[in-house]
Design an enzyme around this catalytic site. Structure first.
Site, PDB file in Angstrom:
ATOM      1  N   ASN A  35     -34.235   0.813  15.832  1.00 25.40           N
ATOM      2  CA  ASN A  35     -34.045   2.248  15.649  1.00 25.40           C
ATOM      3  C   ASN A  35     -34.408   2.958  16.958  1.00 25.40           C
ATOM      4  O   ASN A  35     -35.537   2.828  17.453  1.00 25.40           O
ATOM      5  CB  ASN A  35     -34.960   2.717  14.501  1.00 25.40           C
ATOM      6  N   HIS A  38     -36.523   7.442  18.701  1.00 27.66           N
ATOM      7  CA  HIS A  38     -37.634   7.937  19.512  1.00 27.66           C
ATOM      8  C   HIS A  38     -37.277   8.067  20.980  1.00 27.66           C
ATOM      9  O   HIS A  38     -37.956   8.783  21.727  1.00 27.66           O
ATOM     10  CB  HIS A  38     -38.871   7.070  19.290  1.00 27.66           C
ATOM     11  N   ARG A  46     -37.533  17.990  26.025  1.00 24.36           N
ATOM     12  CA  ARG A  46     -37.179  18.878  27.147  1.00 24.36           C
ATOM     13  C   ARG A  46     -35.769  19.444  27.035  1.00 24.36           C
ATOM     14  O   ARG A  46     -35.297  20.090  27.962  1.00 24.36           O
ATOM     15  CB  ARG A  46     -37.287  18.094  28.463  1.00 24.36           C
ATOM     16  N   HIS A  71     -30.921   7.828  13.047  1.00 19.81           N
ATOM     17  CA  HIS A  71     -31.013   8.773  11.922  1.00 19.81           C
ATOM     18  C   HIS A  71     -30.529  10.120  12.426  1.00 19.81           C
ATOM     19  O   HIS A  71     -31.193  10.758  13.241  1.00 19.81           O
ATOM     20  CB  HIS A  71     -32.474   8.849  11.441  1.00 19.81           C
ATOM     21  N   ARG A  73     -30.430  13.558  11.678  1.00 20.75           N
ATOM     22  CA  ARG A  73     -31.091  14.448  10.717  1.00 20.75           C
ATOM     23  C   ARG A  73     -30.372  15.780  10.653  1.00 20.75           C
ATOM     24  O   ARG A  73     -29.752  16.219  11.629  1.00 20.75           O
ATOM     25  CB  ARG A  73     -32.561  14.669  11.112  1.00 20.75           C
ATOM     26  N   ARG A  77     -33.191  16.953  15.146  1.00 17.48           N
ATOM     27  CA  ARG A  77     -34.407  17.006  15.969  1.00 17.48           C
ATOM     28  C   ARG A  77     -34.432  15.925  17.038  1.00 17.48           C
ATOM     29  O   ARG A  77     -35.116  16.060  18.041  1.00 17.48           O
ATOM     30  CB  ARG A  77     -35.655  16.929  15.105  1.00 17.48           C
ATOM     31  N   HIS A  78     -33.736  14.825  16.818  1.00 18.37           N
ATOM     32  CA  HIS A  78     -33.697  13.806  17.885  1.00 18.37           C
ATOM     33  C   HIS A  78     -32.256  13.352  18.173  1.00 18.37           C
ATOM     34  O   HIS A  78     -31.681  13.758  19.166  1.00 18.37           O
ATOM     35  CB  HIS A  78     -34.663  12.637  17.617  1.00 18.37           C
ATOM     36  N   GLU A  98     -28.507   6.155   9.516  1.00 26.40           N
ATOM     37  CA  GLU A  98     -29.374   6.678   8.449  1.00 26.40           C
ATOM     38  C   GLU A  98     -29.036   8.141   8.268  1.00 26.40           C
ATOM     39  O   GLU A  98     -28.933   8.887   9.256  1.00 26.40           O
ATOM     40  CB  GLU A  98     -30.843   6.583   8.850  1.00 26.40           C
ATOM     41  N   THR A 129     -39.669  10.084   7.797  1.00 25.91           N
ATOM     42  CA  THR A 129     -39.331   9.856   6.391  1.00 25.91           C
ATOM     43  C   THR A 129     -40.587   9.463   5.614  1.00 25.91           C
ATOM     44  O   THR A 129     -41.309   8.557   6.014  1.00 25.91           O
ATOM     45  CB  THR A 129     -38.287   8.726   6.285  1.00 25.91           C
ATOM     46  N   GLU A 179     -32.854  -0.947   1.292  1.00 23.76           N
ATOM     47  CA  GLU A 179     -33.863  -1.108   2.337  1.00 23.76           C
ATOM     48  C   GLU A 179     -35.191  -0.747   1.692  1.00 23.76           C
ATOM     49  O   GLU A 179     -35.399   0.398   1.272  1.00 23.76           O
ATOM     50  CB  GLU A 179     -33.575  -0.201   3.541  1.00 23.76           C
ATOM     51  N   HIS A 218     -39.770   0.743   8.107  1.00 18.58           N
ATOM     52  CA  HIS A 218     -40.585   1.949   8.239  1.00 18.58           C
ATOM     53  C   HIS A 218     -42.044   1.572   8.492  1.00 18.58           C
ATOM     54  O   HIS A 218     -42.680   0.941   7.661  1.00 18.58           O
ATOM     55  CB  HIS A 218     -40.516   2.876   7.032  1.00 18.58           C
ATOM     56  N   HIS A 241     -40.377   2.898  16.089  1.00 18.71           N
ATOM     57  CA  HIS A 241     -41.442   3.523  16.866  1.00 18.71           C
ATOM     58  C   HIS A 241     -42.242   2.530  17.702  1.00 18.71           C
ATOM     59  O   HIS A 241     -42.483   2.738  18.892  1.00 18.71           O
ATOM     60  CB  HIS A 241     -42.360   4.309  15.920  1.00 18.71           C
TER      61      HIS A 241
END
Ligand code: PXP
Length: 277
Positions: A35, A38, A46, A71, A73, A77-78, A98, A129, A179, A218, A241
């Site tokens: 994943n 991150h 930035r 993911h 979202r 946000r990412h 995701e 999540t 999952e 996760h 992560h």
């Protein structure tokens, strides 16, 4: 370009493969989905163009990733739409998207056709999540969505807690994969981890006895991944992560290589080091 095979033709092919592959081979080892959310988090901190998760997906594949997971979202946000579009064109392993079960995300998935969609719950305020999807509580809506995605040739996995009623609902929805949410296991104290591991192991057993295929993810880390990777029938672990964190020290390719070694060859004693055994 070749037409995509119909869902029915694919199901027949999978059934034939399962029959001719010895069970020992099927159960041999889990694969690793990396994943890369991150990496996008660092970029979005930035609102700039680097680091680009699309280039890092290639490095993850060079390190042995069997799939790339992102993911998208609702609040972006990412991962951004542009990332998923480019990843669809560049990922050479498998792209797992995701997403929340919303009309907006359904339209994106049907347009981009990732190899797999993993449906997850989403709350705007959460940092990440927080738990599994309540499939039992929204079965009719999810069944329709699962059907439309699978009809388009997209594999569907449902991210759920390892509870019988949720797994039975997953089965009823028509999805082929689940999952299992490993967050509770990952956050459990050293003493309670064996209990959470037992829940995951039983969940995997129930899911497979219902005819579902089993992934998990996760909160998994280099320290806690092995017992989960060793669960019988575990097909794929989705991990983000901890790999991106280690990549700061050793580079992403090496960080993926190190995780893949643990996932493919975990120690077999599920309670190793446990004080309660
Ligand atoms: N699987 C699912 C369904 C997730 O939502 C996440 C986090 O985006 C992961 C796996 C990866 O979790 P982590 O980043 O803690 O490894």
């Amino acid at each position: 370009m070749r037409e995509r095979a119909s869902a029915a033709a694919v199901a027949v092919a999978v059934a034939v493969l399962h029959r001719i592959q010895p069970a020992a081979h099927r159960d041999a080892m889990a694969s690793l989905g990396v994943n890369i959310d991150h990496i996008a988090n660092v970029r979005q901190a930035r609102r700039t163009v680097e680091p680009d998760p699309v280039s890092y997906a290639l490095l993850a594949e060079l390190g042995g990733a069997d799939g790339i997971t992102v993911h998208l979202r609702e609040d972006r946000r990412h991962i951004q739409d542009r990332d998923v579009e480019l990843l669809r064109q560049t990922v050479r392993s498998r792209l797992n998207l995701e997403m929340a079960a919303t009309p907006e995300m359904e339209a994106i998935a049907l347009r981009l056709r990732p190899d797999m969609v993993t449906l997850v719950p989403e709350k705007r305020q959460e940092v990440t999540t927080e738990g599994g999807l309540d499939v039992a509580g929204q079965l009719s809506g999810l069944t329709g969505l699962v059907g439309r995605l699978q009809e388009a040739g997209i594999g569907v996995s449902l991210f759920v807690d390892a509870e019988r009623n949720q797994l039975e609902a997953c089965r009823a929805s028509g999805a082929r994969w689940v999952e299992l949410h490993t967050g509770t296991y990952a956050e459990a104290s050293w003493v309670e981890q064996p209990l959470e591991l037992a829940r995951l192991t039983e969940g995997s057993f129930i899911a497979r006895s219902l005819g579902l295929r089993v992934n998990a993810g996760h909160g998994l880390t280099y320290q806690n991944v092995e017992p989960v990777a060793a669960i019988e029938g575990m097909e794929e672990l989705n991990i983000g992560h901890t790999i991106v964190a280690r990549a700061l020290a050793v580079g992403l390719e090496e960080a993926v290589r190190q995780m893949k070694a643990l996932v493919q060859n975990p120690r077999r004693d599920p309670l190793f080091g446990s004080t309660s055994s």
